[in-house]
Design a protein around this motif. Structure first.
Motif, PDB file in Angstrom:
ATOM      1  N   SER A 268      43.883  29.267  42.323  1.00 23.04           N
ATOM      2  CA  SER A 268      43.788  30.672  41.933  1.00 23.04           C
ATOM      3  C   SER A 268      42.490  31.253  42.475  1.00 23.04           C
ATOM      4  O   SER A 268      41.485  30.556  42.589  1.00 23.04           O
ATOM      5  CB  SER A 268      43.847  30.815  40.412  1.00 23.04           C
ATOM      6  N   SER A 269      42.536  32.534  42.799  1.00 19.51           N
ATOM      7  CA  SER A 269      41.342  33.219  43.293  1.00 19.51           C
ATOM      8  C   SER A 269      41.463  34.700  42.999  1.00 19.51           C
ATOM      9  O   SER A 269      42.564  35.224  42.808  1.00 19.51           O
ATOM     10  CB  SER A 269      41.157  33.007  44.802  1.00 19.51           C
ATOM     11  N   ASP A 270      40.330  35.358  42.947  1.00 22.80           N
ATOM     12  CA  ASP A 270      40.274  36.804  42.759  1.00 22.80           C
ATOM     13  C   ASP A 270      39.963  37.410  44.117  1.00 22.80           C
ATOM     14  O   ASP A 270      38.839  37.270  44.623  1.00 22.80           O
ATOM     15  CB  ASP A 270      39.186  37.145  41.729  1.00 22.80           C
ATOM     16  N   SER A 271      40.942  38.070  44.722  1.00 19.41           N
ATOM     17  CA  SER A 271      40.740  38.646  46.050  1.00 19.41           C
ATOM     18  C   SER A 271      41.720  39.781  46.256  1.00 19.41           C
ATOM     19  O   SER A 271      42.759  39.859  45.605  1.00 19.41           O
ATOM     20  CB  SER A 271      40.945  37.580  47.137  1.00 19.41           C
ATOM     21  N   ASN A 272      41.370  40.684  47.156  1.00 16.14           N
ATOM     22  CA  ASN A 272      42.243  41.793  47.516  1.00 16.14           C
ATOM     23  C   ASN A 272      41.985  42.155  48.979  1.00 16.14           C
ATOM     24  O   ASN A 272      40.857  42.518  49.331  1.00 16.14           O
ATOM     25  CB  ASN A 272      41.982  43.003  46.615  1.00 16.14           C
ATOM     26  N   PRO A 273      42.992  42.015  49.840  1.00 18.97           N
ATOM     27  CA  PRO A 273      44.360  41.617  49.529  1.00 18.97           C
ATOM     28  C   PRO A 273      44.449  40.143  49.162  1.00 18.97           C
ATOM     29  O   PRO A 273      43.485  39.396  49.346  1.00 18.97           O
ATOM     30  CB  PRO A 273      45.091  41.914  50.837  1.00 18.97           C
ATOM     31  N   PRO A 274      45.601  39.704  48.625  1.00 19.20           N
ATOM     32  CA  PRO A 274      45.751  38.290  48.262  1.00 19.20           C
ATOM     33  C   PRO A 274      45.414  37.383  49.437  1.00 19.20           C
ATOM     34  O   PRO A 274      45.719  37.683  50.590  1.00 19.20           O
ATOM     35  CB  PRO A 274      47.231  38.184  47.866  1.00 19.20           C
ATOM     36  N   ALA A 275      44.769  36.272  49.105  1.00 18.38           N
ATOM     37  CA  ALA A 275      44.254  35.380  50.152  1.00 18.38           C
ATOM     38  C   ALA A 275      45.301  34.343  50.553  1.00 18.38           C
ATOM     39  O   ALA A 275      46.179  33.963  49.769  1.00 18.38           O
ATOM     40  CB  ALA A 275      43.000  34.668  49.666  1.00 18.38           C
ATOM     41  N   GLU A 276      45.193  33.887  51.804  1.00 19.67           N
ATOM     42  CA  GLU A 276      45.944  32.726  52.244  1.00 19.67           C
ATOM     43  C   GLU A 276      45.310  31.475  51.648  1.00 19.67           C
ATOM     44  O   GLU A 276      44.089  31.415  51.477  1.00 19.67           O
ATOM     45  CB  GLU A 276      45.941  32.627  53.769  1.00 19.67           C
ATOM     46  N   ILE A 277      46.119  30.472  51.332  1.00 22.14           N
ATOM     47  CA  ILE A 277      45.632  29.273  50.644  1.00 22.14           C
ATOM     48  C   ILE A 277      45.922  28.043  51.484  1.00 22.14           C
ATOM     49  O   ILE A 277      47.016  27.892  52.033  1.00 22.14           O
ATOM     50  CB  ILE A 277      46.280  29.151  49.257  1.00 22.14           C
ATOM     51  N   HIS A 278      44.921  27.157  51.584  1.00 20.99           N
ATOM     52  CA  HIS A 278      45.059  25.885  52.296  1.00 20.99           C
ATOM     53  C   HIS A 278      44.509  24.781  51.401  1.00 20.99           C
ATOM     54  O   HIS A 278      43.443  24.922  50.793  1.00 20.99           O
ATOM     55  CB  HIS A 278      44.295  25.914  53.625  1.00 20.99           C
ATOM     56  N   TRP A 279      45.256  23.650  51.340  1.00 18.54           N
ATOM     57  CA  TRP A 279      44.882  22.513  50.500  1.00 18.54           C
ATOM     58  C   TRP A 279      44.299  21.390  51.364  1.00 18.54           C
ATOM     59  O   TRP A 279      44.752  21.149  52.478  1.00 18.54           O
ATOM     60  CB  TRP A 279      46.103  21.980  49.750  1.00 18.54           C
TER      61      TRP A 279
END
Length: 507
Positions: A268-279
């Motif tokens: 989860s993260s607070d960002s705008n626009p929604p962020a891309e996620i990498h594991w």
């Protein structure tokens, strides 16, 4: 004034007579036409100057549901009396204008504030978009020609309020929101600003709202209104963009992760626009969805996991979380320290080895064909022949190893003979020592008896007066040249017969 009117009447009569002459004589018409036009023009100017309506505001811009005052004054020639004065809208030629005071749409909202002399002001309440028309004041006098419609009239506009705002801004920018209407309001308004239905007081300057710098908390639904009016602008959403912050990983499921369980990691993260996620597991990329699921987790999945979020404005890693996959003992085996074949009297060390999480702390040792344990602890010393195995235990279970064989062999015959000869020699030596000790003790006893006898004789001899001044020297020890065992070198050596006998028996 009477004299002037008489002049006008004379001019009219002269004009009429002149026109009649023109009909009779063509040449006279050609010569008199310019003069008659001048006279008629002079008559029009004089009448227009006496009939007039002056409007204070030819254009009025008012908000919906407000009250509008249309101010005006009027004049008319002397000698006329006002029979009717009223307001109308959008007049049509050759049609008698409608009196709005008797119109059902206006009768309850229109109030005439003027008089029948020169004031023609009117108030129109609760205006709506339907009231957008051109309004005129009209009055009639007692004369047939005494009717006047005042031009150019009053144009009434009922505008909407619109909020002008940029669609998207970046956190830290300076942002200006403006409350506008399609026409310039006649009355100077006081604007009120709202965000998510809450009134704003900071940053308002007239019809503008200044956000400098704009923050992510400033994002929301904005609208503006005019103080004292119910009309508000349509809502406008202010979109504030910013890079990812507050990035974290959460683990769903039990606090203790067992091998074979299903584990879900959420980023989860607070960002705008929604962020891309990498594991990532350690430094290895493993996925790109917001949720990372591991079905039937194993010990190979243990390690540190973290996610990275990124949008157009930047990126940020989460703090790592550790997956500690627990499982009962497995791959339990026995390790032999040295050879599994030992000689009689010797021992071999066995070690119990296991793979488990948490590590096994309890170990039990068993010998095949025996129901009870023969030892405990991770290591065990075997002194007997047989097949031995161990069991490893942790909070999640136990597992036993395969058995290993320990063989104990007897010692060779020559070794026993050597040991017997050695022990025999030791016994002989011990016997000789015992004999010598006994002989020494007997000699010591005889010696003590002789010394005692001599001392007694000496005592009798030195009682004679001749030797009364002779003294013995007690500090000088008495030694027998043949008595080596009484030498001070051997004074602390004590050998008992019992010790010698025990040594011989042990051999």
């Amino acid at each position: 004034m009477k004299r002037g009117r008489g002049v006008i009447r004379g001019l009219k009569n002269a004009a009429i007579s002149h026109c009649r002459c023109v009909i009779g004589v063509a040449m006279s018409v050609k010569m008199a036409r310019p003069l008659s036009l001048i006279f008629l023009h002079m008559i029009h100017r004089v009448s227009a100057a006496d009939w007039a309506v002056n409007y204070s505001f030819p254009h009025i811009c008012a908000l919906k549901d407000s009250s509008v005052i249309m101010s005006c004054t009027y004049t008319y020639p002397t000698g006329h009396q006002i029979r009717k004065a009223y307001w109308t809208k959008d007049p049509v030629k050759a049609v008698e204008p409608t009196d709005l005071s008797v119109d059902p749409e206006y009768s309850q909202r229109l109030q005439y504030l003027g008089d029948e002399q020169q004031n023609c002001t009117v108030r129109l309440s609760h205006v709506t978009e339907k009231d957008e028309h051109k309004y005129y004041f009209r009055f009639n006098t007692d004369k047939i020609e005494g009717r006047w419609l005042g031009s150019p009239g009053v144009t009434l506009n009922i505008p909407d309020i619109q909020l002008e705002s940029p669609e998207r801004v970046k956190e830290g920018d300076s942002v200006r929101l403006t409350c506008r209407s399609s026409c310039e309001l006649t009355d100077t308004p006081t604007f009120i600003w709202y965000r998510n239905s809450h009134t704003l007081t900071e940053g308002t300057i007239g019809d503008k709202l200044i956000l400098n710098p704009v923050r992510r908390e400033d994002a929301g639904r904005y609208r503006c209104a005019v103080h004292g009016h119910t009309l508000t602008s349509p809502e406008v959403y202010l979109n504030v963009t910013y890079p990812p912050k507050s990035v974290s990983v959460s683990i769903s499921g039990s606090a203790v992760i067992m091998s074979g369980d299903s584990v879900t990691l959420s980023c989860s993260s607070d960002s705008n626009p929604p962020a891309e996620i990498h594991w990532f597991k350690g430094k290895t990329y493993i996925g790109s969805e917001r949720i990372f699921n591991i079905s039937k987790i194993s010990s190979d999945d243990s390690g540190e996991y973290k996610c990275k979020t990124r949008n157009d404005h930047g990126g940020k890693y989460s703090y790592p979380v550790t997956l500690d996959v627990q499982y009962p003992p497995r791959n339990v085996s026995v390790s032999i320290n040295g050879s599994a074949v030992i000689m009689s009297g010797d021992s071999v060390s066995l070690m119990c080895i296991s793979d488990s999480n948490p590590p096994a702390l309890n170990f039990s040792w068993f010998k095949e064909n025996q129901s009870s344990a023969v030892g405990s602890g991770q290591s065990f010393s075997a002194v007997q022949s047989g097949r031995f195995y161990c069991e490893a235990h942790n909070p999640h279970g136990a597992q036993r190893s395969d058995a290993v064989t320990v063989t104990v062999k007897g010692r060779p015959l020559i070794l026993h003979i050597s040991i017997g000869v050695g022990c025999g020699a030791a016994v002989v030596i011990m016997m000789l020592l015992i004999w010598k000790i006994r002989m020494q003790k007997r000699n010591d006893t005889v010696e003590l008896q002789n010394q005692s006898r001599l001392h007694h004789e000496s005592s009798n001899k030195f009682t004679d007066p001749v030797y009364e001044n002779v003294k013995t020297n007690p500090s000088r020890p008495h030694h027998d040249s043949g008595d080596d065992m009484t030498d001070p070198v051997y004074e602390n050596v004590e050998i008992s017969e019992a010790d010698l006998i025990r040594s011989a028996v042990h051999c």
